[in-house]
Motif scaffolding. Sequence first.
Motif, PDB file in Angstrom:
ATOM      1  N   ASP A   1      21.491  12.766  48.194  1.00  0.00           N
ATOM      2  CA  ASP A   1      20.682  11.791  49.123  1.00  0.00           C
ATOM      3  C   ASP A   1      19.258  12.791  49.307  1.00  0.00           C
ATOM      4  O   ASP A   1      19.618  13.859  48.740  1.00  0.00           O
ATOM      5  CB  ASP A   1      21.924  12.666  50.281  1.00  0.00           C
ATOM      6  CG  ASP A   1      22.883  13.858  50.819  1.00  0.00           C
ATOM      7  OD1 ASP A   1      21.751  14.381  50.582  1.00  0.00           O
ATOM      8  OD2 ASP A   1      23.083  13.533  50.896  1.00  0.00           O
TER       9      ASP A   1
ATOM     10  N   THR B   1      31.359  13.221  56.400  1.00  0.00           N
ATOM     11  CA  THR B   1      30.180  13.340  55.066  1.00  0.00           C
ATOM     12  C   THR B   1      31.045  15.273  54.948  1.00  0.00           C
ATOM     13  O   THR B   1      32.411  15.357  54.902  1.00  0.00           O
ATOM     14  CB  THR B   1      29.410  13.268  54.736  1.00  0.00           C
ATOM     15  OG1 THR B   1      28.703  13.884  55.833  1.00  0.00           O
ATOM     16  CG2 THR B   1      28.696  11.994  54.825  1.00  0.00           C
ATOM     17  N   ASP B   2      30.514  15.961  54.890  1.00  0.00           N
ATOM     18  CA  ASP B   2      30.544  17.078  54.209  1.00  0.00           C
ATOM     19  C   ASP B   2      30.842  18.012  55.660  1.00  0.00           C
ATOM     20  O   ASP B   2      30.483  19.016  56.644  1.00  0.00           O
ATOM     21  CB  ASP B   2      29.422  17.924  54.167  1.00  0.00           C
ATOM     22  CG  ASP B   2      28.904  17.454  52.587  1.00  0.00           C
ATOM     23  OD1 ASP B   2      29.546  18.166  51.764  1.00  0.00           O
ATOM     24  OD2 ASP B   2      28.139  17.045  52.603  1.00  0.00           O
TER      25      ASP B   2
ATOM     26  N   TYR C   1      25.350  20.686  57.167  1.00  0.00           N
ATOM     27  CA  TYR C   1      25.973  21.586  56.538  1.00  0.00           C
ATOM     28  C   TYR C   1      24.733  21.791  55.593  1.00  0.00           C
ATOM     29  O   TYR C   1      24.886  23.398  54.873  1.00  0.00           O
ATOM     30  CB  TYR C   1      26.456  20.239  54.887  1.00  0.00           C
ATOM     31  CG  TYR C   1      26.637  20.370  54.072  1.00  0.00           C
ATOM     32  CD1 TYR C   1      27.613  22.126  53.397  1.00  0.00           C
ATOM     33  CD2 TYR C   1      26.426  20.494  52.938  1.00  0.00           C
ATOM     34  CE1 TYR C   1      27.989  21.989  52.182  1.00  0.00           C
ATOM     35  CE2 TYR C   1      26.056  20.629  51.118  1.00  0.00           C
ATOM     36  CZ  TYR C   1      27.071  21.884  51.329  1.00  0.00           C
ATOM     37  OH  TYR C   1      27.384  22.354  49.555  1.00  0.00           O
TER      38      TYR C   1
ATOM     39  N   GLY D   1      22.725  14.883  61.811  1.00  0.00           N
ATOM     40  CA  GLY D   1      21.101  14.935  60.792  1.00  0.00           C
ATOM     41  C   GLY D   1      22.128  14.853  59.593  1.00  0.00           C
ATOM     42  O   GLY D   1      21.594  14.883  58.814  1.00  0.00           O
ATOM     43  N   CYS D   2      23.130  13.548  59.507  1.00  0.00           N
ATOM     44  CA  CYS D   2      24.139  13.423  58.186  1.00  0.00           C
ATOM     45  C   CYS D   2      22.737  11.941  57.932  1.00  0.00           C
ATOM     46  O   CYS D   2      23.723  10.973  58.853  1.00  0.00           O
ATOM     47  CB  CYS D   2      25.101  13.693  58.087  1.00  0.00           C
ATOM     48  SG  CYS D   2      25.932  12.777  56.430  1.00  0.00           S
ATOM     49  N   GLU D   3      21.925  12.166  56.719  1.00  0.00           N
ATOM     50  CA  GLU D   3      21.956  10.857  56.582  1.00  0.00           C
ATOM     51  C   GLU D   3      22.397   9.542  56.318  1.00  0.00           C
ATOM     52  O   GLU D   3      22.023   8.865  56.855  1.00  0.00           O
ATOM     53  CB  GLU D   3      20.754  10.933  55.283  1.00  0.00           C
ATOM     54  CG  GLU D   3      20.881  11.491  54.635  1.00  0.00           C
ATOM     55  CD  GLU D   3      19.501  11.526  53.550  1.00  0.00           C
ATOM     56  OE1 GLU D   3      19.805  12.606  53.175  1.00  0.00           O
ATOM     57  OE2 GLU D   3      19.509  10.759  52.741  1.00  0.00           O
ATOM     58  N   VAL D   4      24.027  10.406  55.496  1.00  0.00           N
ATOM     59  CA  VAL D   4      24.535   9.276  55.143  1.00  0.00           C
ATOM     60  C   VAL D   4      25.315   8.943  56.606  1.00  0.00           C
ATOM     61  O   VAL D   4      25.294   7.610  56.290  1.00  0.00           O
ATOM     62  CB  VAL D   4      25.556   9.975  53.967  1.00  0.00           C
ATOM     63  CG1 VAL D   4      26.859   8.739  53.613  1.00  0.00           C
ATOM     64  CG2 VAL D   4      24.358  10.301  52.988  1.00  0.00           C
TER      65      VAL D   4
ATOM     66  N   CYS E   1      21.398  18.038  58.426  1.00  0.00           N
ATOM     67  CA  CYS E   1      22.670  18.476  58.849  1.00  0.00           C
ATOM     68  C   CYS E   1      22.952  19.972  58.642  1.00  0.00           C
ATOM     69  O   CYS E   1      22.702  20.665  58.485  1.00  0.00           O
ATOM     70  CB  CYS E   1      23.108  17.229  57.934  1.00  0.00           C
ATOM     71  SG  CYS E   1      22.727  18.592  55.900  1.00  0.00           S
TER      72      CYS E   1
ATOM     73  N   THR F   1      18.696  14.858  51.700  1.00  0.00           N
ATOM     74  CA  THR F   1      19.205  16.780  52.289  1.00  0.00           C
ATOM     75  C   THR F   1      19.625  17.435  50.906  1.00  0.00           C
ATOM     76  O   THR F   1      18.747  18.407  50.991  1.00  0.00           O
ATOM     77  CB  THR F   1      19.977  16.425  52.999  1.00  0.00           C
ATOM     78  OG1 THR F   1      19.917  15.156  54.064  1.00  0.00           O
ATOM     79  CG2 THR F   1      20.924  17.908  53.709  1.00  0.00           C
ATOM     80  N   LYS F   2      20.342  17.040  50.366  1.00  0.00           N
ATOM     81  CA  LYS F   2      21.105  17.571  49.038  1.00  0.00           C
ATOM     82  C   LYS F   2      19.468  17.617  48.378  1.00  0.00           C
ATOM     83  O   LYS F   2      19.513  18.613  47.240  1.00  0.00           O
ATOM     84  CB  LYS F   2      22.268  17.176  47.894  1.00  0.00           C
ATOM     85  CG  LYS F   2      23.120  16.953  48.934  1.00  0.00           C
ATOM     86  CD  LYS F   2      24.531  16.847  48.452  1.00  0.00           C
ATOM     87  CE  LYS F   2      25.365  16.874  48.997  1.00  0.00           C
ATOM     88  NZ  LYS F   2      26.281  15.504  49.582  1.00  0.00           N
TER      89      LYS F   2
HETATM   90  S1  SF4 Z   1      26.371  14.163  52.958  1.00  0.00           S
HETATM   91 FE1  SF4 Z   1      25.094  14.157  54.666  1.00  0.00          FE
HETATM   92  S2  SF4 Z   1      26.357  16.373  55.546  1.00  0.00           S
HETATM   93 FE2  SF4 Z   1      26.329  15.443  53.307  1.00  0.00          FE
HETATM   94  S3  SF4 Z   1      24.137  17.267  52.342  1.00  0.00           S
HETATM   95 FE3  SF4 Z   1      23.840  14.626  53.156  1.00  0.00          FE
HETATM   96  S4  SF4 Z   1      22.883  14.692  54.724  1.00  0.00           S
HETATM   97 FE4  SF4 Z   1      24.135  16.601  54.956  1.00  0.00          FE
END
Ligand code: SF4
Lengths: 415, 371
Positions: free
Chosen positions: B98, B235-236, B73, B324-327, B71, B100-101
């Motif tokens: 998540d 999301t972000d 972000y 790329g945002c998994e959410v 993502c 990614t974070k």
């Molecule tokens: S919520 Fe989505 S945009 Fe935010 S860090 Fe997670 S994957 Fe990335």
Amino acid sequence: MNDIQASEQVWNPLGYKELYRDLFKRHLTRQEHLLSKKRPVGWFFSFHPSELIYVFDVVSAFPEQYSAYCAARGSSVDLIDTSIAKGYSHFLCDYFKTTVGSIVEPEKATKPLMPKPDFIVDSRALCVGHHEMAEVFAKYYGVPRYTVNYPYWTPDSLKNVDELTKEAEWAEELYVEYTTKRLHGLIEFMESVAGEMDEDKFKEVFKKSEKTSRLLVEILNMMMAKPTPGSQREIGDLVFIAFFVLGSDYAYEFCHRAYQLIKDRVKRGEGVSDEKHRLLTFGIMPWHSLSLYEYCEKLGATFPVNLYVNASVHLVDSSKPFESMVRRSMHFTNATYDMLDSVVRAAKKADIDAALLLENTGCRITSMIIRPLADTLREELGVQSLILEAPQCDARAMPLERAKTQIEAFLESLS
Amino acid sequence: MLREPFREFYNIFSRKERLREYRKNGRKIIGTICNNVPEEIIHSLGGVPVRLIGEYENTPLANSKAPSWMCSYARGVLEGGLSGDFDFVDGIVGATTDDTKLHLFSAYRFYVKPSFSYMVQFPYVNDELSFEFFTKELRRFAEKLSSFLSTNFIDERLEKSIDVYNEFRELCEKLEELRRDDAPKITASEWMSLMLASNAMLKEDFNSMVSARLDELKEMDGMKDYRLRIHLSGTDFYHLGLLNLLGECGAVVVSDDLCTSAGYYSGFVEGTDIESLAKRYMGCTACVMTAHPGKLSVEERLNFIWQRIDESGAEAIVILKDRGCEVCGHQCPWIVMESELPVLVLDLDFPLSVEQYRTRIEAFIEAHGGG
Ligand code: SF4
Ligand code: SF4
């Protein structure tokens, strides 16, 4: 070197194929028997406490394993497309997309389908992806779901973990305690869907699990012998045992026989092939193109360490079953990259001279660790890595011929 | 595009001068990478909590250390760290919300090596057991941070910080009334510039800046010539260019559930202690991962969205779906399936070339907008 030359080389697998055939047969027989008795069906993910499946006599289905099966049989690409057409992102992991595809358009999926779930057990011992999938699957089927939150380990919560056994010098009590309580909650949940737990059976299953886990650890230890005794085509499937059927009779019997085979091989000093390079590998195996490992091995590039398989095992202590269930989460893919230390120790022990790393597109776990891993191996051991884009169920992004060419060029550069 | 005072707010975010100034005065800057990090704790210990946001067209450094399909972000934050643009950051705090974070946290630690880091272990179930755990986890976080900042954790200080943050939330609600008005007074990009600024300065400074301008904001000309009131879902997200485009095409954003906006400020802390804090953060229905027993977080998020739509009079939903945002990746289909309002899904591929979305936005507004 071309295909023909590679196929002329020695390739001498351990002979696990027969054992796997027997294992799968017995697993399926069990499933059918329990289904005929109308026992509840649960969907589970890797790193869940698989022992409970046997304690409670429930039918188990594993979206990850089913997706790998679809990939090996060629239906996963269509299922992935179905899921994307439904609005799910391309950059979710292949297991997610393949399973959603099989739910939405079962006619496209490889048979037998997973039986419909009566409940779902969702654990975050590896990825939030499991939790996200469990949400979506539970919503499709309208069935109850239970979540076990394992911690994401950090240097201030976990110290000195053994790469194979996952025994740690120290783990934060608060986290161990919370996870243990959630695991007790899981037992209550299982009781609510599958009937009261039999304490004796619980003990018996964990004893079996302990014996099996010791054998698994030993097999992977022996893979580090010189020359590398076995093929990743056989070793890779150990994840099925470690993740999904640990605690069963057939898992134990498989491991017992597999252990003897590898032990004898090591004693004789025989290798899987004429070893020229010892490679570490990591990443979920591309289930559509497993022949790649055989190809490498025939070229003399063997794999004494597969970190993905190593992550799947842990040592069970049947006198401390809950602690053991928590230990299952103490692998380097569920921790900050400080835990790459344990990988370096394993790589040193195995005396590797290069690495083949697979970036599983859509999987944040494997894909994010790959570069720090490559950097660590280079800085700590002077070892070079080849990174291949390899979504585990979608062959389109990883044409086999291209992968072979890249590997050949890489091996040549090592020579 | 930005009118005053929004430009001034935006500059605070983009120039980071305030942060450098705080630092010069001896304060430590603690970067957060998730809106579920309880900033009140950092604030009460004397640190300056700052949501890390990297504003880059391209992220070459991040792409060399992480997959380019991540993502935007995460890539932005990593780029900020790797490039040295975040050299004012003394420590980072993440949350297990998540994958990614999780891995952004690990990658940032690994490559950028901040002096302090902490991962807040977030329970996914909002029950009594998890609440007890989370309260202890927040105490643990406070302990670790207080030792880094060489300050003691004091209940009265936390109470004060909670007040400051609640005041911020109250102000956001007041501002919301202005953007929900029949003639909304704040455009989408102006709104985002406020949100971004709130993340790049101490909340008490933001509060006084906004309070001092509230009357001025109320007197601003409202927009009357829009064609469609929309709720933004995502999301972000923080790309002003795309928000401007929505406005140009005739949409007015009256509500959202973004992690960088409503998902961040919605929900007051009801109490003065760490337990109240734990309750607020676990109960954030905008949070995509935590749900009550027997419930799904996607359902709780949907309820949050429907409630905001009801309150704002939004007539349609625009989903900003970062590829790329998994959410977004797994929740977006459910928003589309369960919404009674028309939905436009914009698949966002960063770097964003905004104009490519114009035709689709125009067609959507043409089909569903009035006027
Ligand atoms: S919520 Fe989505 S945009 Fe935010 S860090 Fe997670 S994957 Fe990335
Ligand atoms: S580890 Fe990766 S591939 Fe496996 S289920 Fe999680 S996100 Fe998917």
